[in-house]
Design an enzyme around this catalytic site. Structure first.
Site, PDB file in Angstrom:
ATOM      1  N   ASN A   1     129.332  34.334 123.178  1.00 26.69           N
ATOM      2  CA  ASN A   1     128.477  35.467 122.931  1.00 26.69           C
ATOM      3  C   ASN A   1     127.488  35.868 124.344  1.00 26.69           C
ATOM      4  O   ASN A   1     127.010  35.061 124.958  1.00 26.69           O
ATOM      5  CB  ASN A   1     127.353  35.094 121.956  1.00 26.69           C
ATOM      6  CG  ASN A   1     127.857  34.995 120.511  1.00 26.69           C
ATOM      7  OD1 ASN A   1     129.022  35.611 120.253  1.00 26.69           O
ATOM      8  ND2 ASN A   1     127.426  34.359 119.258  1.00 26.69           N
TER       9      ASN A   1
ATOM     10  N   ARG B   1     133.844  34.190 117.701  1.00 22.80           N
ATOM     11  CA  ARG B   1     134.002  33.002 118.484  1.00 22.80           C
ATOM     12  C   ARG B   1     135.267  32.015 118.030  1.00 22.80           C
ATOM     13  O   ARG B   1     136.161  31.871 118.712  1.00 22.80           O
ATOM     14  CB  ARG B   1     132.885  32.398 119.279  1.00 22.80           C
ATOM     15  CG  ARG B   1     132.052  33.324 120.036  1.00 22.80           C
ATOM     16  CD  ARG B   1     130.773  32.658 120.551  1.00 22.80           C
ATOM     17  NE  ARG B   1     129.959  32.110 119.296  1.00 22.80           N
ATOM     18  CZ  ARG B   1     129.152  31.080 119.213  1.00 22.80           C
ATOM     19  NH1 ARG B   1     128.914  30.611 120.542  1.00 22.80           N
ATOM     20  NH2 ARG B   1     128.488  30.979 118.388  1.00 22.80           N
TER      21      ARG B   1
END
Length: 90
Positions: free
Chosen positions: A37, A19
């Site tokens: 996520n 990320r």
């Protein structure tokens, strides 16, 4: 012309700075949207930019950061949301 892609990345993509690295790449490319996520272990991205910017992001997503092991990257085109920035959602 701005496009919107809904991107799903599968593989070993959580716990490997995916990320954060996606945020850095999106900022470098001038893309707005978010990354988060998923509970199933995937990473989900909504990204907006030109087709060439988004294709560059897709190419990067297929490799990801150093410790990621990407199995697949899929995307669909969606309606533009006019995101103002790129961020990591929890």
């Amino acid at each position: 012309m701005i496009k919107h892609y809904n991107i799903t990345v599968t593989g070993t993509v959580q716990g490997v700075w995916y990320r954060k690295s996606t945020l850095e790449k999106a900022l470098e490319l001038g893309i707005n949207g978010y990354v988060k996520n998923q509970s199933n272990g995937d990473v989900y991205i909504e990204a907006e930019g030109s087709e060439s910017q988004l294709n560059s992001l897709l190419t990067w997503c297929a490799k990801g950061p150093q410790f990621a092991k990407v199995d697949d990257v899929s995307f669909t085109e969606g309606d533009v949301q006019f995101f103002k920035q790129f961020e990591i959602l929890r």
